[in-house]
Design an enzyme around this catalytic site. Structure first.
Site, mmCIF file in Angstrom:
data_model
loop_
_atom_site.group_PDB
_atom_site.id
_atom_site.type_symbol
_atom_site.label_atom_id
_atom_site.label_comp_id
_atom_site.label_asym_id
_atom_site.label_seq_id
_atom_site.Cartn_x
_atom_site.Cartn_y
_atom_site.Cartn_z
ATOM 1 N N TYR A 120 24.014 18.656 38.594
ATOM 2 C CA TYR A 120 25.110 18.777 39.556
ATOM 3 C C TYR A 120 24.703 19.698 40.708
ATOM 4 C CZ TYR A 120 29.527 20.105 41.672
ATOM 5 O OH TYR A 120 30.535 20.341 42.576
ATOM 6 N N ASN A 285 29.046 28.957 45.337
ATOM 7 C CA ASN A 285 29.850 28.856 44.118
ATOM 8 C C ASN A 285 30.074 30.234 43.509
ATOM 9 O OD1 ASN A 285 29.304 25.759 42.269
ATOM 10 N ND2 ASN A 285 31.120 26.559 43.252
ATOM 11 N N GLN A 375 72.793 65.988 36.033
ATOM 12 C CA GLN A 375 71.364 65.703 35.928
ATOM 13 C C GLN A 375 70.897 65.050 37.221
ATOM 14 O OE1 GLN A 375 71.281 63.184 32.484
ATOM 15 N NE2 GLN A 375 72.735 61.732 33.333
ATOM 16 N N ARG A 381 64.838 61.197 38.050
ATOM 17 C CA ARG A 381 64.897 61.413 36.603
ATOM 18 C C ARG A 381 64.118 60.356 35.826
ATOM 19 N NH1 ARG A 381 69.528 60.084 33.336
ATOM 20 N NH2 ARG A 381 70.737 60.018 35.267
ATOM 21 N N ASN A 413 28.059 27.165 39.511
ATOM 22 C CA ASN A 413 27.967 26.011 38.611
ATOM 23 C C ASN A 413 26.942 25.029 39.175
ATOM 24 O OD1 ASN A 413 28.836 24.176 36.471
ATOM 25 N ND2 ASN A 413 29.760 22.983 38.111
ATOM 26 N N LYS A 484 67.241 58.974 60.778
ATOM 27 C CA LYS A 484 68.062 57.770 60.616
ATOM 28 C C LYS A 484 67.234 56.518 60.885
ATOM 29 C CE LYS A 484 72.376 57.858 61.496
ATOM 30 N NZ LYS A 484 72.875 57.383 60.171
ATOM 31 N N GLU A 508 41.015 18.719 47.095
ATOM 32 C CA GLU A 508 39.692 18.099 47.018
ATOM 33 C C GLU A 508 39.699 16.881 46.098
ATOM 34 O OE1 GLU A 508 36.048 17.086 45.843
ATOM 35 O OE2 GLU A 508 36.390 18.914 44.654
ATOM 36 N N ASN A 511 40.230 16.806 42.425
ATOM 37 C CA ASN A 511 39.236 17.389 41.522
ATOM 38 C C ASN A 511 39.625 18.826 41.191
ATOM 39 O OD1 ASN A 511 36.593 17.674 40.175
ATOM 40 N ND2 ASN A 511 36.121 19.028 41.901
#
Length: 740
Positions: A120, A285, A375, A381, A413, A484, A508, A511
């Site tokens: 390939y 690749n 709290q 917190r 690949n 602000k 593609e 594929n």
């Protein structure tokens, strides 16, 4: 149980030392080793803090001349950042073992070509066209590069006739991304799984050394069969394709020269390198661009998640919050998620020594804290619980991308086993690992931004900020709306830092029916980083202003006590004992401070007048209940009350005005809040002194006598200085000093 700040220097707990501390390895008191789960104990090796410190030190080494070694297995995110952003030197591991590994892989390919084997990308077409065959691998390589050189780039460096809707250069990638990609692709090729020649790797190193960098299109990769199109521009530069443009030469006004790769290679005495056999595919690749942008993003993200913890500590001080929210029992014992424990510990330690944050929590009676907030609100917190998962995700992404740069086999690949000569057809170019790392990083950045925005908007809101003026105005709020605009801007920032997902499309000839979109995701993460940095810079600006206002308050209140004492003596001293005067002063001080906390939206004169007027009920109650002697004439008493109120109002107003002037114009020095801040002090001092962002309010104090922009730069310009200090790495050294 209420809060008492009277013993700030006492230790909160006296527990055995923990498994790790501020540097990720040294124990810090308060975090009990026996309380940590097994998962939490791994934090000593994988904490965001330890990774940040390690990466910072490594990067500094490269900046100071240490060369990055390309050996296929030790490339770090810091090394990518150094080569990409600081032009650090790069050298190849030329050991016999490494070179032999590359040679064997190349020989395996040469043998297949010579024997006419069907492989390939050497004898077949590509992707959905892999059913075609050819015995001309060299021409096939040209065809591969040709069909991938499809990106949109500026055709000229001359000004456009029509003004563009966006930056005309935004169709090309930043050079840093490209430099990082070249380095990562070299590191993959040197592993010897790609069937390329050693000289190709040397040629790529030569490009980096000469700083001849291809101009690469920003868009066009789906990161499925690797980042094909972007990498094709690197290949085109290597062969000297005259149609491929490159950056070269020194930077002029922030922009480098652009020229034809053929001409620029000749200018730098670099010979074009014709590609053979599998080499075009070997370059294309791969996930190098995805990994490069991801690595650069994570190098910044891990800094910002620590800076967020510093901001939270500073916010706790500015809001008179409590360190008790970060107590070891809550986190290390009761809910020991690693990120949560790390965050709580960092904030706990950063608050050490603060005279603003409440360092201890004491039992008080019900009536003692009546009508007060029990709290801290959620943004402070629950910050460890909120930031903790983001820390864990960023650590995970950091490790994944580091692995992508190194320990995975080559990402092209077919892969070639040089020992056996076998070719393996697979899909290591599918960069979904990078995509997932970027998706979780971007989501983490969004959550960090949301938390800091919530803290910021609480700090500028007088209904929530515990006695600070609206919009942290340093002068009368009727003519000063200081933060602000920032409150609005930060809302826009957090909205833009969205973790929006990427959307896969089949491509593609179907594929590439599934594709990772890793580069797109990494690009989106870079955008999120920039937006979050804008938000953090704005928040830091607000924090410094708020801390200065707290320092001013700390000076005003003792002065107010003196005024109360002196005016009580002047108005009521003839018929009150010392004990009665002391008791009355305590009552008035409590009433006045309560009034001041609730009237921050008022201008100074009105505020002090109404404050003094609240003494009427206190005085009436006192003379009714205490049995104190009063003047024989009620008119004399009323006259004394009126005189007291008038004098207190006038003197308090003058005192506040004097302090405002001294703080705004620097009579108290550039960093008046330093004496009240804990371990976050270096950040405050860096902003105030090193980059010169002084307290806001001079134009307002002088009632805009000189107009706008004369006495001070715009608010945005000051925030831009903070923003730039974060983006260019200067702030990193300050953060390191807090923990190292």
């Amino acid at each position: 149980m209420g809060l008492d700040n009277s013993k700030n220097t006492a230790k909160f707990f006296d527990l055995p030392k923990a498994v790790h501390g501020m540097n990720g390895t040294t124990p810090v008191n308060g975090f009990k080793a026996t309380a940590l789960s097994k998962a939490s104990r791994t934090m000593t090796k994988t904490s965001a803090l330890s990774q940040f410190l390690e990466a910072y030190r490594e990067l500094e080494g490269y900046k100071n001349g240490r060369a990055i070694k390309v050996d296929g297995q030790t490339l770090s995110i810091a090394a990518v950042a150094a080569a990409a952003r600081y032009n650090a030197a790069v050298e190849l591991d030329e050991s016999p073992l490494v070179k032999e590994r590359v040679r064997k892989s190349q020989l395996a390919i040469a043998n297949k070509v010579s024997t006419g084997a069907s492989v390939y990308g050497l004898s077949t077409g590509f992707g959905g066209s892999a059913d075609t065959r050819t015995d001309k691998p060299m021409l096939l390589g040209f065809a591969l590069l040709q069909h991938q050189h499809v990106g949109i780039l500026p055709t000229s460096t001359e000004p456009l006739d029509v003004l563009p809707l966006q930056d005309a250069n935004n169709t090309s990638m930043p050079e840093a991304w490209i430099r990082g990609a070249i380095l990562i692709r070299m590191n993959s090729l040197i592993r010897g799984h790609s069937g390329i020649r050693w000289e190709l790797i040397e040629k790529m190193r030569e490009l980096l050394a000469a700083n001849v960098i291809p101009v690469v299109p920003l868009r066009g990769s789906i990161s499925s069969s690797g980042d094909l199109s972007p990498l094709s521009y690197i290949a085109g530069t290597i062969i000297g394709n005259p149609s491929i443009k490159v950056y070269h030469g020194p930077s002029k006004s922030g922009i480098r020269q652009i020229g034809s790769s053929k001409d620029v290679l000749a200018l730098h005495n670099i010979e074009p390198f014709p590609l053979e056999s599998k080499e075009p595919l070997g370059i294309l690749n791969g996930t190098a661009f995805s990994a490069s942008v991801a690595a650069l993003a994570l190098n910044e993200a891990i800094h910002l998640v620590l800076l967020a913890q510093v901001c939270t500590a500073m916010g706790t001080e500015a809001l008179i919050g409590t360190r008790a929210s970060h107590a070891p029992f809550i986190h290390a014992t009761a809910r020991p998620h690693p990120g949560q424990v790390e965050c709580a510990e960092n904030i706990w330690n950063l608050l050490d020594g603060s005279k603003l944050a409440q360092l201890e929590e004491h039992e008080v009676r019900l009536e003692d804290d009546k009508y007060t907030l029990r709290q801290d609100r959620y943004p402070l917190r629950t910050s460890p619980q909120f930031l903790g998962p983001q820390i864990e995700d960023i650590i995970s992404a950091f490790q994944t991308v580091t692995q992508e740069c190194n320990y995975l086999p080559a990402t092209d690949n077919p892969l070639i086993d040089g020992e056996t000569g076998e070719s393996h057809h697979g899909g290591n170019f599918q960069a979904m690992a990078v995509t997932n790392a970027m998706e979780k990083t971007r989501l983490a950045l969004h959550h960090v931004g949301k938390l800091l925005f919530s803290q910021s908007t609480e700090l500028v809101n007088p209904a929530m900020n515990r006695g600070l003026p609206p919009s942290v105005a340093a002068t009368d709020p009727s003519l000063n709306y200081h933060a602000k605009g920032l409150d609005i801007a930060t809302a826009a920032y957090v909205a833009e830092a969205t973790p929006g997902p990427t959307h896969i499309q089949s491509a593609e000839m179907h594929n590439q029916a599934v594709n990772s979109l890793a580069l797109i995701s990494a690009r989106a993460t870079i955008t999120s980083l920039e937006v979050l940095t804008s938000l953090i810079a704005s928040y830091l600006y607000i924090l410094c202003q708020a801390l200065d206002l707290r320092a001013l308050q700390r000076e005003f209140l003792p002065g107010l006590d003196i005024i109360i004492r002196e005016e009580l003596r002047s108005s009521f001293g003839s018929f009150l004992s010392s004990e009665q005067m002391e008791k009355l002063q305590q009552n008035l001080t409590s009433a006045f401070e309560d009034h001041l906390d609730k009237t921050t939206t008022m201008d100074n004169t009105d505020r002090m007048t109404t404050m003094a007027a609240t003494s009427s009920s206190v005085l009436l109650q006192f003379f009714t209940d205490s049995g104190a002697s009063v003047p024989p004439s009620s008119c004399d008493l009323l006259s004394s009350v009126s005189s007291f109120q008038s004098s207190v109002a006038t003197r308090s107003s003058v005192l506040m005005d004097d302090l405002r002037k001294e703080y705004i114009f620097g009579d108290r020095g550039p960093t008046p809040a330093s004496q009240y801040i804990g371990k976050t002090r270096p950040v405050y001092q860096f902003i105030r002194t090193t980059i010169g962002v002084r307290k806001h309010g001079s134009e307002n104090y002088n009632k805009f006598y000189n107009g706008l922009g004369v006495e001070d730069v715009t608010i945005g310009q000051n925030i831009s200085r903070i923003y730039e200090s974060i983006r260019d790495g200067k702030m990193q050294s300050i953060i390191v000093s807090l923990f190292d």
